[in-house]
Motif scaffolding. Structure first.
Motif, PDB file in Angstrom:
ATOM      1  N   VAL A 229     -37.208  17.952 -57.867  1.00  0.00           N
ATOM      2  CA  VAL A 229     -36.495  17.145 -56.298  1.00  0.00           C
ATOM      3  C   VAL A 229     -36.215  18.090 -55.538  1.00  0.00           C
ATOM      4  N   ILE A 230     -36.209  16.693 -54.134  1.00  0.00           N
ATOM      5  CA  ILE A 230     -35.917  17.874 -53.301  1.00  0.00           C
ATOM      6  C   ILE A 230     -34.243  17.611 -52.523  1.00  0.00           C
ATOM      7  N   VAL A 231     -33.483  18.846 -52.235  1.00  0.00           N
ATOM      8  CA  VAL A 231     -32.745  18.562 -51.872  1.00  0.00           C
ATOM      9  C   VAL A 231     -32.252  19.126 -51.209  1.00  0.00           C
ATOM     10  N   ARG A 232     -31.343  18.610 -50.144  1.00  0.00           N
ATOM     11  CA  ARG A 232     -30.164  18.909 -49.026  1.00  0.00           C
ATOM     12  C   ARG A 232     -28.628  19.000 -48.654  1.00  0.00           C
ATOM     13  N   SER A 233     -28.829  20.456 -48.644  1.00  0.00           N
ATOM     14  CA  SER A 233     -27.079  20.913 -48.857  1.00  0.00           C
ATOM     15  C   SER A 233     -27.541  21.596 -47.469  1.00  0.00           C
ATOM     16  N   PRO A 234     -25.704  21.796 -46.715  1.00  0.00           N
ATOM     17  CA  PRO A 234     -25.468  22.349 -45.757  1.00  0.00           C
ATOM     18  C   PRO A 234     -25.128  23.627 -46.632  1.00  0.00           C
ATOM     19  N   ASP A 235     -24.934  24.254 -48.159  1.00  0.00           N
ATOM     20  CA  ASP A 235     -24.221  25.108 -48.565  1.00  0.00           C
ATOM     21  C   ASP A 235     -25.422  25.385 -49.652  1.00  0.00           C
ATOM     22  N   ALA A 263     -31.099  13.023 -60.578  1.00  0.00           N
ATOM     23  CA  ALA A 263     -28.890  12.507 -61.193  1.00  0.00           C
ATOM     24  C   ALA A 263     -28.349  13.996 -61.765  1.00  0.00           C
ATOM     25  N   GLY A 264     -29.027  14.810 -61.998  1.00  0.00           N
ATOM     26  CA  GLY A 264     -28.721  15.403 -63.170  1.00  0.00           C
ATOM     27  C   GLY A 264     -28.375  17.099 -62.086  1.00  0.00           C
ATOM     28  N   VAL A 265     -29.361  17.144 -61.024  1.00  0.00           N
ATOM     29  CA  VAL A 265     -28.895  18.568 -59.917  1.00  0.00           C
ATOM     30  C   VAL A 265     -28.120  17.773 -59.590  1.00  0.00           C
ATOM     31  N   ASN A 266     -27.689  16.496 -58.652  1.00  0.00           N
ATOM     32  CA  ASN A 266     -26.573  16.263 -58.606  1.00  0.00           C
ATOM     33  C   ASN A 266     -25.305  15.976 -58.892  1.00  0.00           C
ATOM     34  N   ALA A 267     -25.426  16.149 -60.230  1.00  0.00           N
ATOM     35  CA  ALA A 267     -24.022  16.086 -60.561  1.00  0.00           C
ATOM     36  C   ALA A 267     -23.328  17.110 -60.857  1.00  0.00           C
ATOM     37  N   LEU A 268     -24.673  18.150 -60.976  1.00  0.00           N
ATOM     38  CA  LEU A 268     -24.581  20.258 -61.168  1.00  0.00           C
ATOM     39  C   LEU A 268     -23.832  20.552 -60.061  1.00  0.00           C
ATOM     40  N   LEU A 269     -24.604  20.034 -58.960  1.00  0.00           N
ATOM     41  CA  LEU A 269     -24.055  20.440 -57.595  1.00  0.00           C
ATOM     42  C   LEU A 269     -22.908  19.875 -56.814  1.00  0.00           C
ATOM     43  N   VAL A 270     -22.564  18.798 -57.693  1.00  0.00           N
ATOM     44  CA  VAL A 270     -21.227  18.504 -57.300  1.00  0.00           C
ATOM     45  C   VAL A 270     -20.117  19.120 -57.814  1.00  0.00           C
ATOM     46  N   SER A 271     -20.117  19.240 -58.780  1.00  0.00           N
ATOM     47  CA  SER A 271     -19.387  19.169 -60.178  1.00  0.00           C
ATOM     48  C   SER A 271     -19.136  21.165 -59.406  1.00  0.00           C
ATOM     49  N   ALA A 272     -20.001  21.812 -59.042  1.00  0.00           N
ATOM     50  CA  ALA A 272     -19.620  22.480 -58.278  1.00  0.00           C
ATOM     51  C   ALA A 272     -19.106  22.835 -57.224  1.00  0.00           C
ATOM     52  N   GLY A 273     -18.897  21.677 -56.376  1.00  0.00           N
ATOM     53  CA  GLY A 273     -17.843  21.529 -54.915  1.00  0.00           C
ATOM     54  C   GLY A 273     -18.976  21.864 -54.204  1.00  0.00           C
ATOM     55  N   LEU A 274     -20.496  21.394 -54.417  1.00  0.00           N
ATOM     56  CA  LEU A 274     -21.166  21.497 -53.450  1.00  0.00           C
ATOM     57  C   LEU A 274     -21.284  20.657 -52.310  1.00  0.00           C
ATOM     58  N   ARG A 275     -21.777  20.912 -51.257  1.00  0.00           N
ATOM     59  CA  ARG A 275     -21.807  19.043 -50.535  1.00  0.00           C
ATOM     60  C   ARG A 275     -23.568  19.329 -50.555  1.00  0.00           C
ATOM     61  N   VAL A 276     -24.194  17.740 -50.578  1.00  0.00           N
ATOM     62  CA  VAL A 276     -24.792  17.183 -50.742  1.00  0.00           C
ATOM     63  C   VAL A 276     -25.479  16.214 -49.590  1.00  0.00           C
TER      64      VAL A 276
END
Lengths: 323, 367, 281
Positions: A229-235, A263-276
């Motif tokens: 999965v490719i993730v882009r994030s300012p954090d 989806a799992g990765v996204n949920a993980l990052l968002v639940s940790a308060g990270l911007r995706v």
């Protein structure tokens, strides 16, 4: 529609086509890829009975070729390498001659005018006047060649670089036309060295490199998810820490995560308060695919896989006979 | 693989077909010719009696006598040195026609009941030859195989030995062969071979060999022949309105020869004079069989021109009381001798030089 | 396919230009002869040209004699040499064969088109030269002759000195047209064969002309007389036998036969080569 078995062609010392097992199924939009001089054109010519195989078997439309070539060819429309025409005659006169030439059903005098008009209309030349073909632009010739291929409503279209010389608008028209023809039941076999053209039109590809078929599969499967999965994030820094151990690659704010569940990765990052900014499944591009097979498939000693290495002179010299 | 064997098979077909076509003439030539049961004497008799056999056909004569060109004889020299193609239509001895064919014209001779006519395309002229021609220079029609064979046979007479040759095919006909070898040692002729149609005796091919020569010096043969009788209209001159017409008294030799000089003797160097042709006292033939020569006086101008021409090509021979030039061609020997009074005599025949040397000496002695 | 080839033949401007040039040569010769009244003497120069001053109706045959040795064979070699190689050059060969046109059929159609071309050329030369001959030299009026022939349609003299009526001339000229046409087919077949060997039309045409010139030299050479009956140009000039009386068929027949053999052999070779050739043009 086209099945070759251990098909081999030798021109003197040069092995142009080397034990190729090619399969084009009915209804396919088959993209046949390979650099110039790779044996592409030789294979196409063998399928059309113009060049005779050194060994191996060809079956087209269920009939053996070249034994039953006269029975097969009337059901095929072809554009071989470049369009040709008698330069001193008009486009219509050229089509009339081509239509009258040859055996097989659907070439009678009756309805010739209508067939020509339909073909010209389909390729966007319906308004063409009586000027000689030698005054045509490259794009017009290309369209005329396509019209000739479409004259008899073939079951199989064999096209070599059909968009050569066309402007972007023309390329799109041709692509739409081919898709439409395919939808109406005609199998399209498209040989090209332009990856984007094949990528946008074809459902199935074969890749030939130095005479050998190195890859043949459905495009959808080839371009399926890689399991990453490719993730882009300012954090990105924090994300990398969070996904510790699963980050395969990082380039500034772009992370490649070894996890097939986006989806799992996204949920993980968002639940940790990270911007995706973006989360996508990684898919291979056709270019990477082709370069990887033509690279790894080679028996070159240096074995480089990044970028295209230079081609051996001997293989390049096939261009004269093969393209 | 399939394509390669296909190519081979196709080429094999083409090569085999081509070979078959090319071999066809050779195969026809090699096809055995049935032998004829005729004896030499029977065949000779049939040939002698064949003058009434009609025919039409294409004949080619190839003569290689190596004659030097002498003035006023141009036509004859080309006839006796080179290839002559002619088409002949022969109804009977008195009705025939022979066309000498050239690339862009023809020279025709017609023999009719009325007389002899010649047609020359180049001069667009039909000429009637009036009167009989007791003496004349050779003409193309003399080289037609039937005429030549019968003439040689009559010249040879009985002073020769005759034998049969194996049959061979000439112009598609099975021809029986007859070999004539002159008994006299004085002639330059080694042998004459004649092939004739055994049924009618019509000669189809004639070959004349020099003494000891393996290759013939003269070959006259039909390339095409049919024993059908040509139509009368074919052998009758039918000039177009544009055609010029003339008649002439005596052609050829008579034009060259005036009647002058003393009469020739009945014996010359031991050779008897044979039948006096046409009663012309100044032209005589001596000898017997093929060992035969003619003596004829040349008029002043022709004589000296011939003499100087002969000097450049021939060999001078010493004769008491005069000068003589000897020309030794491959079959014919020619001697020109000046006699007192400026007259030049031409002696020629298929005889050895010594014969004419003696004859010339005797001729001078008779003065 | 034959129809297609004929259409191509007819719609190719180059073919018509060559025919016009072929027709122009005898016309030029006729003008010079008519203006100067100096024809070559009989038996010299092109056959029968000497006779046209007295009658223009013989000019078609004389015109054929003028174009026969060089001009016509060159045109034929160019057209025949272009037949397959030209298609290959234009890139049309692969499209024709993929149409599909059978390879043997294509060769046959090309040969038929070639025959039609030669026939057209020869007939055009004959017709234009007939018109030229009538205009420049006229035709002899009816005449009562010194030799008693009173036919009022006697117009010309044969090589044998006999009279030829207009019907005679027409038939014999037609025979000449047929003979000259057939005479060209041997060269055409050689060029057609070479055309399947090479992708260069020019090379094929030059090859055929080289064969022709060799044949011409050998025919004229005495020492080659053994092979001369088998050479393609051996009987070319035999059309003149049509103007003898009676017509001398021997060489004419042989001329027809030898051309038939050349066509058979070289068409066979072309077929053997072309039928399984890899088309890579």
């Amino acid at each position: 529609m086209i099945v070759t078995t251990q098909l081999t062609k030798r021109f003197g010392h040069v092995l142009a086509v080397d034990h190729v097992d090619l399969t084009v199924r009915e209804g396919d939009r088959y993209g046949f890829l390979g650099p110039n001089g790779s044996g592409k054109t030789t294979l196409v010519r063998m399928v059309l009975g113009l060049v005779y195989a050194t060994s191996g078997k060809i079956e087209v439309l269920g009939e053996p070729v070249p034994a039953r070539i006269a029975h097969v060819l009337p059901q095929i429309g072809s554009l071989i390498e470049s369009p040709s025409a008698y330069g001193h005659l008009s486009g219509r006169a050229n089509l009339a001659l081509i239509d009258a030439a040859g055996t097989g059903p659907g070439g009678g005098r009756r309805g010739r005018r209508a067939r020509i008009a339909t073909a010209l209309d389909r390729v966007g030349l319906s308004g063409v006047d009586d000027r000689a073909v030698r005054k045509y632009s490259l794009g017009m010739r290309q369209r005329l060649g396509l019209a000739a291929a479409l004259l008899r409503s073939p079951r199989l279209l064999v096209l070599d670089e059909p968009t050569n010389g066309l402007d972007p608008q023309g390329i799109r028209e041709v692509r739409d036309l081919l898709a439409e023809i395919n939808a109406a039941g005609t199998t399209v076999f498209l040989s090209s060295h332009q990856l984007s053209e094949v990528e946008q039109l074809c459902t199935r590809i074969g890749v030939i490199d130095r005479g050998r078929l190195v890859l043949q599969d459905d495009l959808a499967r080839l371009r399926g998810p890689t399991g990453r999965v490719i993730v882009r994030s300012p954090d990105a820094d924090r994300a990398a820490a969070l996904l510790d151990g699963r980050v395969a690659d990082r380039d500034a704010d772009r992370l490649v995560v070894a996890d097939s569940d986006a989806a799992g990765v996204n949920a993980l990052l968002v639940s940790a308060g990270l911007r995706v900014t973006e989360v996508t499944e990684e898919r291979r591009s056709l270019e990477d695919l082709v370069l990887s097979v033509t690279g790894s498939g080679s028996d070159r000693i240096d074995g480089g896989s990044a970028g295209r290495p230079g081609r051996p002179a001997e293989v390049a010299s096939r261009d004269g006979a093969g393209t | 693989m399939a394509a390669a064997t296909g190519t081979l098979r196709r080429w094999a077909v083409v090569v085999a077909g081509t070979a078959a076509i090319c071999a066809l003439p050779a195969a026809v030539a090699a096809w055995p010719v049935p032998a004829s049961a005729l004896s030499a004497a029977q065949l000779r008799t049939r040939i002698e009696l064949s003058a009434r056999v009609p025919y039409q056909g294409y004949a080619e004569s190839d003569v290689d006598l190596n004659l030097p060109s002498l003035p006023d004889l141009g036509n004859v020299v080309s006839l006796l040195d080179g290839t002559t193609d002619q088409y002949a239509w022969y109804r009977s001895p008195g009705q025939w026609r022979a066309d000498v064919l050239t690339a862009a014209g023809e020279d025709d001779t017609y023999q009719t009941k009325v007389g002899t006519f010649t047609w020359n395309y180049t001069s667009n002229l039909l000429t009637q030859i009036l009167g009989s021609q007791p003496v004349r220079l050779p003409r193309a029609a003399d080289l037609l195989p039937p005429a030549l064979a019968r003439r040689l046979l009559s010249l040879a007479g009985r002073a020769a030995s005759f034998s049969r040759l194996p049959s061979q095919r000439v112009a598609g006909l099975d021809a029986a062969g007859l070999r004539i070898v002159p008994t006299s040692k004085l002639t330059t002729v080694g042998a004459v071979d004649i092939w004739a149609d055994p049924a009618t005796g019509l000669p189809l091919q004639v070959e004349v060999f020099g003494r000891g020569a393996a290759a013939p010096l003269l070959v006259a043969r039909f390339l095409d022949v049919s024993l059908t009788r040509p139509a009368l209209s074919t052998v009758t001159p039918q000039p177009a309105p544009e055609v010029g017409y003339t008649s002439t008294e005596l052609p050829d030799v008579s034009r060259i020869l005036n009647q002058f000089g003393p009469p020739l003797p009945d014996q010359l160097a031991g050779f008897a004079r044979v039948a006096n042709p046409g009663g012309l006292a100044d032209v005589a033939a001596y000898g017997s069989g093929l060992a035969r020569f003619v003596v004829l006086p040349l008029p002043q101008s022709t004589g000296s021109a011939a003499m100087s021409a002969a000097k450049s090509v021939g060999a001078s021979i010493k004769i008491t009381g005069g000068t003589a030039e000897l020309i030794q061609a491959s079959l014919l020997t020619v001697v020109l001798v000046s006699v007192p009074g400026g007259l030049v005599y031409l002696l020629t025949g298929a005889v050895t030089p010594i014969v004419l040397d003696h004859a010339a000496t005797a001729l001078l002695d008779s003065y | 396919m034959i129809g297609v080839e004929l259409v191509k033949l007819a719609r190719r401007p180059r073919n018509w230009v060559s025919i016009v040039l072929l027709c122009a040569l005898p016309v030029t010769v006729a003008i010079f002869v008519a203006v100067t009244h100096l024809a070559p003497p009989p038996g010299q120069g092109p056959a029968l040209l000497s006779a046209v001053l007295s009658d223009g109706q013989l000019f078609p045959a004389a015109a054929l004699a003028i174009v026969l040795p060089i001009f016509l064979p060159v045109a034929v070699a160019v057209v025949a040499g272009d037949s397959i190689a030209g298609e290959a050059n234009a890139g049309m060969l692969r499209y024709l064969l993929a149409r599909p046109v059978g390879r043997t059929k294509l060769l046959a159609a090309k040969l038929v088109a070639l025959i039609v071309y030669v026939l057209l050329a020869v007939v055009f030369v004959a017709v234009t030269s007939y018109v030229t001959g009538r205009l420049l030299f006229g035709s002899k009026p009816a005449a009562v002759t010194s030799t008693g022939i009173t036919t009022n349609n006697v117009v010309a003299t044969s090589l044998s000195g006999t009279a030829l009526t207009p019907t005679d001339i027409l038939l014999r000229t037609a025979g000449t047209v047929a003979f000259v046409t057939v005479s060209m087919l041997g060269v055409g077949a050689i060029a057609l064969f070479l055309s399947t060997m090479s992708d260069s039309s020019l090379g094929a045409a030059l090859g055929a002309l080289a064969a022709l010139i060799t044949s011409g030299v050998l025919v004229a050479l005495n020492s080659a007389s053994a092979v001369s009956p088998y050479l393609p140009t051996r009987y070319w000039l035999s059309w003149v036998d049509f103007f003898r009386q009676p017509i001398l068929w021997r060489d004419i027949d042989r001329g027809f036969a030898i051309q038939a053999i050349y066509v058979l052999v070289f068409l066979g070779a072309a077929w053997a080569n072309f039928a399984s050739k890899d088309i890579t043009s």
